[in-house]
Structure formats: C-alpha cells, structure tokens
Design a protein around this motif. Structure first.
Motif, mmCIF file in Angstrom:
data_model
loop_
_atom_site.group_PDB
_atom_site.id
_atom_site.type_symbol
_atom_site.label_atom_id
_atom_site.label_comp_id
_atom_site.label_asym_id
_atom_site.label_seq_id
_atom_site.Cartn_x
_atom_site.Cartn_y
_atom_site.Cartn_z
ATOM 1 N N THR A 120 0.809 -1.230 0.000
ATOM 2 C CA THR A 120 0.000 0.000 0.000
ATOM 3 C C THR A 120 0.838 1.275 0.000
ATOM 4 O O THR A 120 0.557 2.182 -0.784
ATOM 5 C CB THR A 120 -0.977 0.000 1.187
ATOM 6 N N PRO A 121 1.872 1.408 0.826
ATOM 7 C CA PRO A 121 2.626 2.669 0.825
ATOM 8 C C PRO A 121 3.712 2.773 -0.244
ATOM 9 O O PRO A 121 4.426 3.776 -0.286
ATOM 10 C CB PRO A 121 3.236 2.709 2.226
ATOM 11 N N GLU A 122 3.846 1.780 -1.119
ATOM 12 C CA GLU A 122 4.906 1.849 -2.130
ATOM 13 C C GLU A 122 4.764 3.086 -3.012
ATOM 14 O O GLU A 122 5.748 3.746 -3.342
ATOM 15 C CB GLU A 122 4.907 0.588 -2.988
ATOM 16 N N GLY A 123 3.537 3.410 -3.410
ATOM 17 C CA GLY A 123 3.319 4.593 -4.241
ATOM 18 C C GLY A 123 3.700 5.867 -3.521
ATOM 19 O O GLY A 123 4.260 6.794 -4.131
ATOM 20 N N LEU A 124 3.425 5.938 -2.222
ATOM 21 C CA LEU A 124 3.833 7.084 -1.412
ATOM 22 C C LEU A 124 5.343 7.236 -1.435
ATOM 23 O O LEU A 124 5.865 8.337 -1.654
ATOM 24 C CB LEU A 124 3.331 6.902 0.022
ATOM 25 N N TYR A 125 6.060 6.148 -1.205
ATOM 26 C CA TYR A 125 7.520 6.226 -1.188
ATOM 27 C C TYR A 125 8.085 6.593 -2.554
ATOM 28 O O TYR A 125 9.025 7.390 -2.653
ATOM 29 C CB TYR A 125 8.115 4.914 -0.670
ATOM 30 N N ASP A 126 7.505 6.021 -3.614
ATOM 31 C CA ASP A 126 7.947 6.384 -4.972
ATOM 32 C C ASP A 126 7.788 7.888 -5.199
ATOM 33 O O ASP A 126 8.679 8.547 -5.756
ATOM 34 C CB ASP A 126 7.127 5.629 -6.015
ATOM 35 N N ASN A 127 6.662 8.428 -4.765
ATOM 36 C CA ASN A 127 6.410 9.861 -4.952
ATOM 37 C C ASN A 127 7.359 10.717 -4.128
ATOM 38 O O ASN A 127 7.854 11.754 -4.597
ATOM 39 C CB ASN A 127 4.967 10.192 -4.576
ATOM 40 N N LEU A 128 7.606 10.319 -2.890
ATOM 41 C CA LEU A 128 8.521 11.088 -2.038
ATOM 42 C C LEU A 128 9.935 11.092 -2.619
ATOM 43 O O LEU A 128 10.635 12.113 -2.577
ATOM 44 C CB LEU A 128 8.528 10.525 -0.624
ATOM 45 N N VAL A 129 10.356 9.961 -3.161
ATOM 46 C CA VAL A 129 11.662 9.905 -3.820
ATOM 47 C C VAL A 129 11.689 10.868 -5.005
ATOM 48 O O VAL A 129 12.668 11.605 -5.207
ATOM 49 C CB VAL A 129 11.970 8.464 -4.279
ATOM 50 N N ALA A 130 10.597 10.898 -5.780
ATOM 51 C CA ALA A 130 10.521 11.796 -6.938
ATOM 52 C C ALA A 130 10.579 13.257 -6.507
ATOM 53 O O ALA A 130 11.271 14.078 -7.129
ATOM 54 C CB ALA A 130 9.248 11.520 -7.734
ATOM 55 N N VAL A 131 9.878 13.603 -5.423
ATOM 56 C CA VAL A 131 9.890 14.981 -4.930
ATOM 57 C C VAL A 131 11.287 15.347 -4.423
ATOM 58 O O VAL A 131 11.778 16.457 -4.632
ATOM 59 C CB VAL A 131 8.832 15.177 -3.823
ATOM 60 N N HIS A 132 11.933 14.407 -3.766
ATOM 61 C CA HIS A 132 13.310 14.633 -3.303
ATOM 62 C C HIS A 132 14.244 14.921 -4.477
ATOM 63 O O HIS A 132 15.063 15.850 -4.427
ATOM 64 C CB HIS A 132 13.787 13.407 -2.527
ATOM 65 N N ARG A 133 14.100 14.150 -5.534
ATOM 66 C CA ARG A 133 15.023 14.266 -6.668
ATOM 67 C C ARG A 133 14.724 15.474 -7.556
ATOM 68 O O ARG A 133 15.642 16.057 -8.135
ATOM 69 C CB ARG A 133 14.967 12.991 -7.505
ATOM 70 N N THR A 134 13.453 15.843 -7.650
ATOM 71 C CA THR A 134 13.096 16.917 -8.582
ATOM 72 C C THR A 134 13.123 18.306 -7.962
ATOM 73 O O THR A 134 13.587 19.259 -8.584
ATOM 74 C CB THR A 134 11.710 16.654 -9.204
#
Length: 253
Positions: free
Chosen positions: A39-53
C-alpha cells in the motif's frame, strides 16, 4: 477524523504524499512513523521523486518503522529493513543514524520492545504516523483482540495475516509466525495519523475502522478516538462506507 476518497491508487498515493511532504517542509526535523507493504509503495515512490526533482530534504528527519518479523535478518529480501532501504531510505538523504526499525533478531525481545518505545520518547514522539490496514482491520501487526493499551510488543500473526503475506514468500510455510510491532498505544501517541487503503479486499476493514464500534476486535477502529487522523482510500476501498463518504473529502467527526 477526515476521510479522503480518491478515484485510484495513484491518487490515494498522491494525497498521502502531499501530507508527508508538507510535514517535512514545515518541520525539517520531523519524526515520521513509517509502514511497509504494497500500500505505501506509491507514497515512497512519490517522495523519492519529490526529493530528486525539487529537493525535499530528509537529512534532519528521524524515522521509526512500525514492525519487523521476528527471526528475520535485516539483509533478508523479505525483511522490512530490506523493504524500506530498497523503496525509500537508499533513494533519499535520510541519515542512517536517524533510521530506526524494530530488531527482529534481538536476543531479548521484551527488552528490545521497551527500548524502542523509550527511543521514540527521547526523540520527541512521532509527528506523523503512516499506516496501512490489514483485511482483518489490523494496524501495524496488532491483530484483532490485542489490547489497546499495548506498547511495542511481540505479536503472533493471525492465519489471515499469514495467508495475505504469503504472496511475498515462496509459500505460506515460509511466512514468519511472529513479529515485533508498535502497539496501539504507541501508534495513538502520534500527533497526526494517516491511514491508507486501496482495493476491494480492504473495504470491510475500512468500514470497521471508520464506522464500526470501537473494539479490539477491529484494531483500526481505535483511530476514531484519535485527535488528528486522516483516512485516504480509493473508491474500491471506500465501497462499503456510507454513500456520502465515497466521493471527495469529508470531516466525519
């Protein structure tokens, strides 16, 4: 309790990302309680994207994970240590010394549980706790009928939980039978809680959490008594809620 019903898993993950990212932006020294599972995998993927961008900075954040299997070495691909590093910690700039996960290989499990709660208190308590929910309405690994006053403790996993987790292992026999989990009391001490759920198989559990009687038989139901909880679900997970809660955002009570 606030409930946000989205059209899809992706939208559910995005809404959760806004809350977690906002918490970190507003308080860079936030203490985050984190969950594992699909369930939280999408949350973590998004947080990684926000960190990188756009540079969301986790360098001062402290994290505490909800649980870990007993007897599972951190380097085992099925451990929650491994999951968190693969999906989040190794992809952002959280400092290793600020990452805390229950020690499933502890020689003295009760002492390790007490030490975990003590460490949470020493770090100032959890600002934002992320939760998933099991089909039997468990949160963390707090199975039905676990006492609400429990702090971090050893738990025996229910057959339903073992069956649900078997998809991550070679077969059901390989699923550990015991885990260390933050207790209900530890979770309830968090200042803000977000509960995520997706898919029709979670609909009954969501109904119990949001509309059911507050009872240890449905551990997530205790969240009805929390001062600041946001439930974020997709339409399938919201399908057994009253019609008015199956669309948009609502303050329930």
């Amino acid at each position: 309790m606030r409930i946000i019903t989205t059209e899809s898993y992706q939208e559910m993950s995005l809404e959760a990302t806004k809350i977690v990212a906002g918490q970190v932006y507003l308080k860079p020294t936030s203490v985050l309680g984190l969950a594992t599972g699909s369930t939280p995998e999408g949350l973590y993927d998004n947080l990684v994207a926000v960190h990188r961008t756009i540079g969301l900075d986790f360098s001062e954040v402290t994290t505490f994970n909800l649980d870990e299997y007993i007897g599972m070495a951190p380097e085992n691909p099925q451990s929650y240590h491994y999951f968190m590093h693969k999906h989040f910690f190794d992809l952002v700039n959280v400092r290793p010394e600020n990452i805390f996960i229950p020690d499933g290989c502890a020689e003295d499990v009760p002492a390790a549980c007490k030490a975990y709660d003590k460490l949470i208190r020493e770090k100032g308590g959890i600002d934002l706790q992320v939760l998933g929910i099991g089909r039997n309405a468990h949160i963390g690994f707090n199975e039905p009928d676990v006492k609400f006053e429990a702090t971090t403790h050893k738990v025996k996993l229910d057959d339903e939980t073992i069956q649900a987790n078997a998809r991550f292992f070679e077969d059901e026999e390989a699923v550990p039978r015991y885990a260390i989990s933050m207790g209900i009391k530890t979770i309830m001490l968090a200042r803000h809680v977000i509960l995520l759920a997706s898919g029709p198989e979670k609909a009954e559990a969501v109904k119990k959490a949001v509309c059911g009687s507050v009872s240890p038989a449905a551990p997530a139901s205790i969240l009805q008594l929390h001062q600041d909880v946001t439930v974020i679900v997709d339409r399938e997970a919201a399908s057994m809620l009253p019609e008015e809660y199956q669309h948009g955002a609502h303050e329930i009570f």
